[in-house]
Write a protein that holds these residues in place. Structure first.
Motif, PDB file in Angstrom:
ATOM      1  N   ARG A 145     -17.537   2.917  -8.378  1.00  0.00           N
ATOM      2  CA  ARG A 145     -18.962   2.760  -8.720  1.00  0.00           C
ATOM      3  C   ARG A 145     -19.820   2.788  -7.468  1.00  0.00           C
ATOM      4  N   TRP A 146     -19.216   2.415  -6.341  1.00  0.00           N
ATOM      5  CA  TRP A 146     -19.938   2.423  -5.059  1.00  0.00           C
ATOM      6  C   TRP A 146     -19.713   3.721  -4.289  1.00  0.00           C
ATOM      7  N   GLY A 147     -19.050   4.690  -4.934  1.00  0.00           N
ATOM      8  CA  GLY A 147     -18.810   5.958  -4.256  1.00  0.00           C
ATOM      9  C   GLY A 147     -17.656   5.921  -3.278  1.00  0.00           C
ATOM     10  N   ILE A 148     -16.732   4.983  -3.469  1.00  0.00           N
ATOM     11  CA  ILE A 148     -15.590   4.831  -2.567  1.00  0.00           C
ATOM     12  C   ILE A 148     -14.313   5.103  -3.357  1.00  0.00           C
ATOM     13  N   ASP A 149     -13.495   6.005  -2.878  1.00  0.00           N
ATOM     14  CA  ASP A 149     -12.265   6.353  -3.579  1.00  0.00           C
ATOM     15  C   ASP A 149     -11.221   5.256  -3.421  1.00  0.00           C
ATOM     16  N   PRO A 150     -10.590   4.834  -4.519  1.00  0.00           N
ATOM     17  CA  PRO A 150      -9.514   3.841  -4.405  1.00  0.00           C
ATOM     18  C   PRO A 150      -8.339   4.432  -3.634  1.00  0.00           C
ATOM     19  N   ASN A 151      -7.675   3.585  -2.865  1.00  0.00           N
ATOM     20  CA  ASN A 151      -6.547   4.068  -2.066  1.00  0.00           C
ATOM     21  C   ASN A 151      -5.578   2.917  -1.828  1.00  0.00           C
ATOM     22  N   PRO A 152      -4.750   2.598  -2.830  1.00  0.00           N
ATOM     23  CA  PRO A 152      -3.833   1.462  -2.693  1.00  0.00           C
ATOM     24  C   PRO A 152      -2.803   1.631  -1.581  1.00  0.00           C
ATOM     25  N   LEU A 153      -2.411   2.870  -1.280  1.00  0.00           N
ATOM     26  CA  LEU A 153      -1.431   3.081  -0.214  1.00  0.00           C
ATOM     27  C   LEU A 153      -2.012   2.699   1.147  1.00  0.00           C
ATOM     28  N   ARG A 154      -3.232   3.156   1.415  1.00  0.00           N
ATOM     29  CA  ARG A 154      -3.879   2.763   2.681  1.00  0.00           C
ATOM     30  C   ARG A 154      -4.179   1.266   2.678  1.00  0.00           C
ATOM     31  N   PHE A 159      -3.557  -4.250   4.663  1.00  0.00           N
ATOM     32  CA  PHE A 159      -3.212  -5.643   4.375  1.00  0.00           C
ATOM     33  C   PHE A 159      -2.055  -6.111   5.267  1.00  0.00           C
ATOM     34  N   GLN A 160      -1.078  -5.246   5.484  1.00  0.00           N
ATOM     35  CA  GLN A 160       0.062  -5.599   6.327  1.00  0.00           C
ATOM     36  C   GLN A 160      -0.379  -5.782   7.780  1.00  0.00           C
ATOM     37  N   ASP A 161      -1.234  -4.887   8.263  1.00  0.00           N
ATOM     38  CA  ASP A 161      -1.780  -5.030   9.620  1.00  0.00           C
ATOM     39  C   ASP A 161      -2.537  -6.353   9.755  1.00  0.00           C
ATOM     40  N   ALA A 162      -3.347  -6.650   8.732  1.00  0.00           N
ATOM     41  CA  ALA A 162      -4.136  -7.882   8.757  1.00  0.00           C
ATOM     42  C   ALA A 162      -3.235  -9.104   8.785  1.00  0.00           C
ATOM     43  N   ILE A 185      -1.875 -11.441   2.126  1.00  0.00           N
ATOM     44  CA  ILE A 185      -0.557 -11.441   1.486  1.00  0.00           C
ATOM     45  C   ILE A 185      -0.687 -11.106  -0.002  1.00  0.00           C
ATOM     46  N   GLU A 186      -1.625 -11.749  -0.678  1.00  0.00           N
ATOM     47  CA  GLU A 186      -1.835 -11.489  -2.100  1.00  0.00           C
ATOM     48  C   GLU A 186      -2.329 -10.061  -2.327  1.00  0.00           C
ATOM     49  N   GLY A 187      -3.118  -9.562  -1.385  1.00  0.00           N
ATOM     50  CA  GLY A 187      -3.620  -8.195  -1.494  1.00  0.00           C
ATOM     51  C   GLY A 187      -2.501  -7.171  -1.468  1.00  0.00           C
ATOM     52  N   GLN A 188      -1.446  -7.461  -0.720  1.00  0.00           N
ATOM     53  CA  GLN A 188      -0.307  -6.546  -0.682  1.00  0.00           C
ATOM     54  C   GLN A 188       0.331  -6.420  -2.062  1.00  0.00           C
ATOM     55  N   GLU A 189       0.400  -7.522  -2.773  1.00  0.00           N
ATOM     56  CA  GLU A 189       0.975  -7.494  -4.117  1.00  0.00           C
ATOM     57  C   GLU A 189       0.099  -6.673  -5.067  1.00  0.00           C
ATOM     58  N   VAL A 190      -1.207  -6.809  -4.927  1.00  0.00           N
ATOM     59  CA  VAL A 190      -2.132  -6.030  -5.760  1.00  0.00           C
ATOM     60  C   VAL A 190      -1.953  -4.542  -5.471  1.00  0.00           C
ATOM     61  N   ALA A 191      -1.889  -4.196  -4.184  1.00  0.00           N
ATOM     62  CA  ALA A 191      -1.733  -2.786  -3.795  1.00  0.00           C
ATOM     63  C   ALA A 191      -0.414  -2.219  -4.310  1.00  0.00           C
ATOM     64  N   ARG A 192       0.654  -2.997  -4.204  1.00  0.00           N
ATOM     65  CA  ARG A 192       1.964  -2.527  -4.684  1.00  0.00           C
ATOM     66  C   ARG A 192       1.946  -2.320  -6.204  1.00  0.00           C
ATOM     67  N   LEU A 194      -0.625  -1.504  -8.026  1.00  0.00           N
ATOM     68  CA  LEU A 194      -1.385  -0.280  -8.295  1.00  0.00           C
ATOM     69  C   LEU A 194      -0.557   0.958  -7.981  1.00  0.00           C
ATOM     70  N   LEU A 195       0.244   0.898  -6.918  1.00  0.00           N
ATOM     71  CA  LEU A 195       1.106   2.030  -6.577  1.00  0.00           C
ATOM     72  C   LEU A 195       2.183   2.233  -7.645  1.00  0.00           C
ATOM     73  N   GLU A 196       2.702   1.148  -8.175  1.00  0.00           N
ATOM     74  CA  GLU A 196       3.698   1.256  -9.242  1.00  0.00           C
ATOM     75  C   GLU A 196       3.095   1.878 -10.495  1.00  0.00           C
ATOM     76  N   GLU A 197       1.845   1.535 -10.782  1.00  0.00           N
ATOM     77  CA  GLU A 197       1.149   2.153 -11.922  1.00  0.00           C
ATOM     78  C   GLU A 197       1.010   3.651 -11.716  1.00  0.00           C
ATOM     79  N   GLU A 198       0.667   4.048 -10.494  1.00  0.00           N
ATOM     80  CA  GLU A 198       0.527   5.466 -10.188  1.00  0.00           C
ATOM     81  C   GLU A 198       1.859   6.189 -10.375  1.00  0.00           C
TER      82      GLU A 198
END
Length: 204
Positions: A145-154, A159-162, A185-192, A194-198
């Motif tokens: 909605r903000w014109g930003i493409d979702p990118n769970p892999l990035r 999140f890991q760097d952070a 840490i929790e964000g990594q789980e969310v990203a994973r 989303l990747l599993e859904e893909e």
């Protein structure tokens, strides 16, 4: 120990050392070696700014943004961050756009500033703050909605760097980053997830 440290800073300040002004101000702000005193911190930061210290300009922004010596003044905080060309000032400006402080809320502008902060950062510790902000945006259901493409892999990589950078910060005594570490840490789980859904979508 405190008396010796204070005497040393005062000597440096007497000789016009902006680094001593900023460092002593930081001690009063944090309340580590000396009793916490935001008014003294603000005075020392302003003195350092008058001597050309850019880090003190950012620190002064924190004073204004969080109302450490009175009511929050988002406009003055914005002005401080705008004048300091650093990775920290960039992500703080991004935060102001993300939350609509002193400016109209604009997530695209916030994203741009966080990306700029990431570019300016040096090392894993400095990367942590902009990284976790960008990553949270890339897995936000509303990001398109903000014109930003979702990118769970990035997002997962950020999140890991952070997490690494925040763990170093916390080990160095910056315990106020524990909440941000949990977010990484929790964000990594969310990203994973989303990747599993893909991946499951590709199976059909």
């Amino acid at each position: 120990m405190e008396d010796v440290l204070l005497a040393g800073y005062r000597v440096g300040i007497a000789f016009g050392s902006d680094a001593c002004m900023n460092a002593l101000g930081a001690h009063y702000y944090l309340g580590d070696f000396f009793e916490q005193d935001f008014a003294k911190a603000k005075e020392l930061y302003q003195m350092a700014v008058d001597h050309g210290n850019l880090q003190s300009l950012i620190n002064l922004g924190y004073i204004y943004e969080y109302g450490r010596t009175g009511k929050p003044d988002f406009q003055k905080a914005y002005e401080c961050y705008s004048l300091a060309p650093s990775f920290e000032a960039a992500y703080k400006l991004g935060d102001m756009y993300a939350h609509g402080k002193a400016v109209e809320r604009d997530m695209r502008r916030a994203h741009m500033l966080w990306e700029r902060s990431l570019e300016l950062s040096q090392g894993v510790v400095e990367r942590a703050q902009p990284a976790v902000r960008i990553a949270q945006l890339l897995v936000d259901p509303e990001c398109e909605r903000w014109g930003i493409d979702p990118n769970p892999l990035r997002a997962l990589k950020l999140f890991q760097d952070a997490e690494v950078g925040l763990r170093i910060d916390i080990a160095d005594g910056q315990h106020y980053y524990k909440r941000r570490l949990r977010e990484a840490i929790e964000g990594q789980e969310v990203a994973r997830a989303l990747l599993e859904e893909e991946d499951s979508d590709l199976d059909f």
